[in-house]
Design a protein around this motif. Structure first.
Motif, PDB file in Angstrom:
ATOM      1  N   LYS A  21       0.839  -1.201   0.000  1.00 20.78           N
ATOM      2  CA  LYS A  21       0.000   0.000   0.000  1.00 20.78           C
ATOM      3  C   LYS A  21       0.877   1.255   0.000  1.00 20.78           C
ATOM      4  O   LYS A  21       0.606   2.210  -0.731  1.00 20.78           O
ATOM      5  CB  LYS A  21      -0.926   0.008   1.212  1.00 20.78           C
ATOM      6  N   THR A  22       1.937   1.235   0.802  1.00 19.30           N
ATOM      7  CA  THR A  22       2.864   2.368   0.839  1.00 19.30           C
ATOM      8  C   THR A  22       3.485   2.590  -0.543  1.00 19.30           C
ATOM      9  O   THR A  22       3.551   3.724  -1.031  1.00 19.30           O
ATOM     10  CB  THR A  22       3.968   2.124   1.889  1.00 19.30           C
ATOM     11  N   THR A  66       0.887   3.894  -3.065  1.00 23.67           N
ATOM     12  CA  THR A  66       0.584   5.301  -2.792  1.00 23.67           C
ATOM     13  C   THR A  66       1.655   6.196  -3.403  1.00 23.67           C
ATOM     14  O   THR A  66       1.343   7.230  -4.007  1.00 23.67           O
ATOM     15  CB  THR A  66       0.462   5.545  -1.272  1.00 23.67           C
TER      16      THR A  66
END
Length: 189
Positions: free
Chosen positions: A148-149, A152
């Protein structure tokens, strides 16, 4: 009426007549089933019976209708609907990501387009597989957070210059997930 009377008296009808009746009953049952599945207005009135129909025809029609209702009320097997394709199993998705472990590129040298595109795609597929896994996404908390990091940071831009800019994050996420998976062999063996 003669046919019904002879049948009641035990006289057998010719085979062709029985075949025709069986065919008629089957066709009536199929028509009844088809009409049950069609959209019809709820307030539509049934068509009145034709007053010119002969009494023998009405009796045969009543028998056929009764047999069609009986056939329609019998349970039938529903055809199996094709299942939507499930996301890859975590094991399979991880295996394709592992296949990139010995690969690398030199950002700016023009050899990174395929490599970074492939690693990013493999991470995306692993993310989908982990989220769909029966163990639940909670089991894969760390790798999902790492991906997810990364996603993003990457946003929606998958151009080569943008991926090269995030080279360290992409390769670092891949390597971190590899380490995590090595500590959880149940998930990939």
């Amino acid at each position: 009426m003669l046919v019904r009377t002879t049948a009641r008296d035990g006289i057998r009808r010719p085979t062709a007549a029985r075949g025709l009746r069986a065919t008629a009953v089957a066709m009536l049952a199929a028509a009844a089933l088809a009409s049950c599945t069609q959209d019809t207005p709820q307030d539509a009135a049934p068509a009145p019976a034709s007053p010119s129909a002969a009494p023998a025809d009405n009796a045969d029609n009543a028998d056929q209708a009764e047999q069609a209702e009986q056939a329609a009320s019998e349970p039938t097997e529903e055809p199996a609907l094709p299942a939507e394709p499930a996301p890859e199993a975590v094991r399979d998705a991880f295996a394709t990501l592992q296949a990139t472990l010995n690969d690398t590129c030199t950002p700016g040298a023009g050899d990174c387009a395929y490599f970074l595109g492939r690693v990013t795609q493999e991470l995306t597929e692993l993310d989908e597989a982990m989220r769909a896994d029966p163990k639940g996404p909670g089991h894969f908390k760390q790798p999902l957070a790492d991906m997810k990091t990364l996603f993003t940071k990457l946003g929606t831009d998958r151009s080569t210059p943008h991926l090269e800019k995030h080279f360290s994050a992409i390769v670092g996420t891949r390597d971190g997930i590899n380490t995590w998976m090595q500590d959880h062999p149940d998930d990939y063996r």
